[in-house]
Design an enzyme around this catalytic site. Sequence first.
Site, PDB file in Angstrom:
ATOM      1  N   LEU A 164     -34.350  32.408 -26.777  1.00 46.01           N
ATOM      2  CA  LEU A 164     -35.220  32.690 -25.620  1.00 46.01           C
ATOM      3  C   LEU A 164     -35.112  31.526 -24.632  1.00 46.01           C
ATOM      4  O   LEU A 164     -36.087  30.853 -24.323  1.00 46.01           O
ATOM      5  CB  LEU A 164     -36.669  32.913 -26.062  1.00 46.01           C
ATOM      6  CG  LEU A 164     -37.529  33.666 -25.040  1.00 46.01           C
ATOM      7  CD1 LEU A 164     -37.175  35.147 -25.003  1.00 46.01           C
ATOM      8  CD2 LEU A 164     -39.021  33.507 -25.346  1.00 46.01           C
TER       9      LEU A 164
ATOM     10  N   ILE B 267     -31.635  32.906 -20.099  1.00 42.33           N
ATOM     11  CA  ILE B 267     -31.290  34.329 -20.011  1.00 42.33           C
ATOM     12  C   ILE B 267     -32.191  35.167 -20.919  1.00 42.33           C
ATOM     13  O   ILE B 267     -32.676  36.230 -20.526  1.00 42.33           O
ATOM     14  CB  ILE B 267     -29.795  34.556 -20.357  1.00 42.33           C
ATOM     15  CG1 ILE B 267     -28.907  33.782 -19.372  1.00 42.33           C
ATOM     16  CG2 ILE B 267     -29.453  36.051 -20.319  1.00 42.33           C
ATOM     17  CD1 ILE B 267     -27.437  33.733 -19.746  1.00 42.33           C
TER      18      ILE B 267
ATOM     19  N   ARG C 254     -22.458  35.310 -27.748  1.00 45.82           N
ATOM     20  CA  ARG C 254     -21.066  35.046 -28.122  1.00 45.82           C
ATOM     21  C   ARG C 254     -20.740  35.823 -29.398  1.00 45.82           C
ATOM     22  O   ARG C 254     -21.559  35.881 -30.332  1.00 45.82           O
ATOM     23  CB  ARG C 254     -20.847  33.547 -28.389  1.00 45.82           C
ATOM     24  CG  ARG C 254     -20.816  32.675 -27.141  1.00 45.82           C
ATOM     25  CD  ARG C 254     -19.510  32.844 -26.354  1.00 45.82           C
ATOM     26  NE  ARG C 254     -19.420  31.973 -25.195  1.00 45.82           N
ATOM     27  CZ  ARG C 254     -19.760  32.323 -23.951  1.00 45.82           C
ATOM     28  NH1 ARG C 254     -20.214  33.537 -23.692  1.00 45.82           N
ATOM     29  NH2 ARG C 254     -19.605  31.467 -22.948  1.00 45.82           N
TER      30      ARG C 254
ATOM     31  N   GLU D 267     -11.906  37.213 -28.445  1.00 52.16           N
ATOM     32  CA  GLU D 267     -11.609  37.963 -27.209  1.00 52.16           C
ATOM     33  C   GLU D 267     -10.220  37.601 -26.672  1.00 52.16           C
ATOM     34  O   GLU D 267      -9.820  36.448 -26.778  1.00 52.16           O
ATOM     35  CB  GLU D 267     -12.677  37.643 -26.151  1.00 52.16           C
ATOM     36  CG  GLU D 267     -14.047  38.114 -26.571  1.00 52.16           C
ATOM     37  CD  GLU D 267     -15.154  37.694 -25.609  1.00 52.16           C
ATOM     38  OE1 GLU D 267     -14.843  37.088 -24.563  1.00 52.16           O
ATOM     39  OE2 GLU D 267     -16.314  37.970 -25.913  1.00 52.16           O
TER      40      GLU D 267
ATOM     41  N   HIS E  18     -16.838  41.899 -22.067  1.00 51.69           N
ATOM     42  CA  HIS E  18     -17.430  40.632 -21.599  1.00 51.69           C
ATOM     43  C   HIS E  18     -17.643  40.657 -20.071  1.00 51.69           C
ATOM     44  O   HIS E  18     -17.040  39.860 -19.332  1.00 51.69           O
ATOM     45  CB  HIS E  18     -16.531  39.450 -22.000  1.00 51.69           C
ATOM     46  CG  HIS E  18     -17.258  38.131 -21.997  1.00 51.69           C
ATOM     47  ND1 HIS E  18     -16.967  37.118 -22.879  1.00 51.69           N
ATOM     48  CD2 HIS E  18     -18.255  37.659 -21.218  1.00 51.69           C
ATOM     49  CE1 HIS E  18     -17.748  36.066 -22.636  1.00 51.69           C
ATOM     50  NE2 HIS E  18     -18.545  36.385 -21.623  1.00 51.69           N
TER      51      HIS E  18
HETATM   52  P1  NAP Z   1     -30.084  28.356 -22.883  1.00 50.91           P
HETATM   53  O1  NAP Z   1     -31.032  28.375 -21.737  1.00 50.91           O
HETATM   54  O2  NAP Z   1     -29.545  27.061 -23.363  1.00 50.91           O
HETATM   55  O3  NAP Z   1     -30.782  29.132 -24.100  1.00 50.91           O
HETATM   56  C1  NAP Z   1     -30.275  29.145 -25.385  1.00 50.91           C
HETATM   57  C2  NAP Z   1     -31.364  29.647 -26.330  1.00 50.91           C
HETATM   58  O4  NAP Z   1     -30.803  29.765 -27.632  1.00 50.91           O
HETATM   59  C3  NAP Z   1     -32.556  28.711 -26.428  1.00 50.91           C
HETATM   60  O5  NAP Z   1     -33.742  29.472 -26.494  1.00 50.91           O
HETATM   61  C4  NAP Z   1     -32.319  27.991 -27.744  1.00 50.91           C
HETATM   62  O6  NAP Z   1     -33.574  27.598 -28.287  1.00 50.91           O
HETATM   63  C5  NAP Z   1     -31.660  29.087 -28.562  1.00 50.91           C
HETATM   64  N1  NAP Z   1     -30.849  28.585 -29.659  1.00 50.91           N
HETATM   65  C6  NAP Z   1     -29.812  27.733 -29.611  1.00 50.91           C
HETATM   66  N2  NAP Z   1     -29.341  27.491 -30.835  1.00 50.91           N
HETATM   67  C7  NAP Z   1     -30.113  28.197 -31.687  1.00 50.91           C
HETATM   68  C8  NAP Z   1     -30.145  28.347 -33.097  1.00 50.91           C
HETATM   69  N3  NAP Z   1     -29.287  27.700 -33.895  1.00 50.91           N
HETATM   70  N4  NAP Z   1     -31.085  29.168 -33.646  1.00 50.91           N
HETATM   71  C9  NAP Z   1     -31.969  29.798 -32.846  1.00 50.91           C
HETATM   72  N5  NAP Z   1     -31.990  29.700 -31.508  1.00 50.91           N
HETATM   73  C10 NAP Z   1     -31.068  28.903 -30.942  1.00 50.91           C
HETATM   74  O7  NAP Z   1     -28.791  29.231 -22.553  1.00 50.91           O
HETATM   75  P2  NAP Z   1     -28.681  30.505 -21.599  1.00 50.91           P
HETATM   76  O8  NAP Z   1     -28.398  30.053 -20.213  1.00 50.91           O
HETATM   77  O9  NAP Z   1     -29.818  31.414 -21.841  1.00 50.91           O
HETATM   78  O10 NAP Z   1     -27.318  31.156 -22.187  1.00 50.91           O
HETATM   79  C11 NAP Z   1     -27.245  31.512 -23.538  1.00 50.91           C
HETATM   80  C12 NAP Z   1     -25.833  31.871 -23.936  1.00 50.91           C
HETATM   81  O11 NAP Z   1     -25.512  33.171 -23.457  1.00 50.91           O
HETATM   82  C13 NAP Z   1     -24.710  30.999 -23.342  1.00 50.91           C
HETATM   83  O12 NAP Z   1     -24.548  29.808 -24.055  1.00 50.91           O
HETATM   84  C14 NAP Z   1     -23.511  31.907 -23.465  1.00 50.91           C
HETATM   85  O13 NAP Z   1     -22.883  31.718 -24.709  1.00 50.91           O
HETATM   86  C15 NAP Z   1     -24.104  33.309 -23.413  1.00 50.91           C
HETATM   87  N6  NAP Z   1     -23.737  34.008 -22.154  1.00 50.91           N
HETATM   88  C16 NAP Z   1     -22.991  35.134 -22.205  1.00 50.91           C
HETATM   89  C17 NAP Z   1     -22.668  35.790 -21.037  1.00 50.91           C
HETATM   90  C18 NAP Z   1     -21.839  37.038 -21.047  1.00 50.91           C
HETATM   91  O14 NAP Z   1     -21.109  37.248 -20.088  1.00 50.91           O
HETATM   92  N7  NAP Z   1     -21.955  37.882 -22.055  1.00 50.91           N
HETATM   93  C19 NAP Z   1     -23.086  35.297 -19.811  1.00 50.91           C
HETATM   94  C20 NAP Z   1     -23.858  34.153 -19.788  1.00 50.91           C
HETATM   95  C21 NAP Z   1     -24.188  33.511 -20.979  1.00 50.91           C
HETATM   96  P3  NAP Z   1     -33.716  26.337 -29.277  1.00 50.91           P
HETATM   97  O15 NAP Z   1     -32.881  25.242 -28.694  1.00 50.91           O
HETATM   98  O16 NAP Z   1     -35.191  26.048 -29.291  1.00 50.91           O
HETATM   99  O17 NAP Z   1     -33.223  26.794 -30.590  1.00 50.91           O
HETATM  100  C1  8YV Z   2     -18.421  34.474 -18.132  1.00 50.36           C
HETATM  101  C2  8YV Z   2     -20.149  33.689 -19.824  1.00 50.36           C
HETATM  102  O1  8YV Z   2     -17.849  35.699 -18.432  1.00 50.36           O
HETATM  103  O2  8YV Z   2     -21.334  32.147 -18.493  1.00 50.36           O
HETATM  104  C3  8YV Z   2     -20.933  32.438 -19.623  1.00 50.36           C
HETATM  105  O3  8YV Z   2     -21.185  31.741 -20.621  1.00 50.36           O
HETATM  106  O4  8YV Z   2     -19.836  34.047 -20.913  1.00 50.36           O
HETATM  107  C4  8YV Z   2     -19.801  34.531 -18.664  1.00 50.36           C
HETATM  108  O5  8YV Z   2     -20.642  34.365 -17.591  1.00 50.36           O
HETATM  109  C5  8YV Z   2     -17.539  33.397 -18.606  1.00 50.36           C
HETATM  110  O6  8YV Z   2     -18.108  32.150 -18.438  1.00 50.36           O
HETATM  111  C6  8YV Z   2     -16.242  33.404 -17.851  1.00 50.36           C
HETATM  112  O7  8YV Z   2     -15.503  32.359 -18.322  1.00 50.36           O
END
Ligand code: NAP
Ligand code: 8YV
Length: 322
Positions: free
Chosen positions: A154, A157, A234, A263, A281
């Site tokens: 949480l 995002i 991820r 991927e 993705h």
């Molecule tokens: P963020 O603000 O750093 O949030 C990460 C969350 O995960 C925090 O609530 C953190 O809380 C929790 N977390 C981390 N490690 C954990 C663990 N071992 N157990 C339980 N909770 C854990 O990051 P964000 O900006 O929301 O982005 C999150 C992730 O989404 C990115 O790192 C990326 O991998 C993925 N993403 C994917 C896409 C896509 O295109 N599909 C796009 C953007 C991001 P605690 O630290 O308190 O545990």
């Molecule tokens: C993108 C993502 O697809 O921001 C991230 O962590 O997974 C996505 O927004 C990726 O970063 C493109 O490299």
Amino acid sequence: MSDTRIPVLASVKSHPRVLERLKEKFDLRLMEIDGPASLPEAERSEIRGAAAAFGGFSAEWMDMLPNLEVIASFGVGYDAVNVGHAASRGIIVTNTPDVLNDEVADTTVALLINTVRRLPQAEQWLREGRWEKDGPFPLSPLSLAGRHVGIFGLGRIGLEIAKRLEPFKLKISYCTRTPRDDVPYKHYASLLDMARDVDTLISIVPKTDATHKVINAEILSALGANGVFVNAGRGWSVDEEDLAAALKNGTIAAAGLDVFYDEPHVPQALVDVPNASLLPHVASASVPTRNGMADLVVDNLIEWFSSGRALTPVPETPQKDG
Ligand code: NAP
Ligand code: 8YV
């Protein structure tokens, strides 16, 4: 006349706006996807900044660039950049937080609805002329209404996903290592305990040692036969063999996946199951959002070289105070 601007490096595969804006502001040098090896050694030692694209930035690449000060990575997840090595070399790494929160949260909710209501399959039914030929598309066995969603992660995002699910009148819980004091949702320290209590699990955690294949047969079994799993974080966090088996044998009802372990390879076992909704993705992949991410990459480099402070450094490579 020689170019007196600061030499920075970027991959030829970088977002076009990154390349365009870097070219305006810096002495831009391009590298192929295999890294800086193809640049002559004299040129490598001139490089002071770099923009990292999809493939990340390895320790080996950093060590080919003795005067590198900053790596601006495209994406909020920066697992493909060796931040430990960057920290040991005093190199600042930046990422692109916040500018993609809304897009990724919107897509995650859309993926959840697609998964539950089988909307992509319904559209396919229409496109194939089956509505006219065979009649109405079959009722979806699942409904979103009344679900209890557990959000794994949480952060920036995850919170936006939760806020969007509230008006859907869904019960929301979450699992993180540290509870938040600014949300009304129930906190779980244990993913297994949360999986036992909810029927819908959304994963939006980063790729770290602690999140490797944590969504496995035990968690899916706890989620149960009415269970829906959505992953926008991820693929690293999921045991895909366990997930494919759980979808095939009805341990859970359905899954929606935007991310995969290796991927762009997607295991055939996941492609083959009809109760998986699969995306390549694309959660942040709109022109406006990717432009915002590209701008933040370039703005980080501009800020670093003008004020000595990056805009969005990652916690592993903190800036010195002052
Ligand atoms: P963020 O603000 O750093 O949030 C990460 C969350 O995960 C925090 O609530 C953190 O809380 C929790 N977390 C981390 N490690 C954990 C663990 N071992 N157990 C339980 N909770 C854990 O990051 P964000 O900006 O929301 O982005 C999150 C992730 O989404 C990115 O790192 C990326 O991998 C993925 N993403 C994917 C896409 C896509 O295109 N599909 C796009 C953007 C991001 P605690 O630290 O308190 O545990
Ligand atoms: C993108 C993502 O697809 O921001 C991230 O962590 O997974 C996505 O927004 C990726 O970063 C493109 O490299």
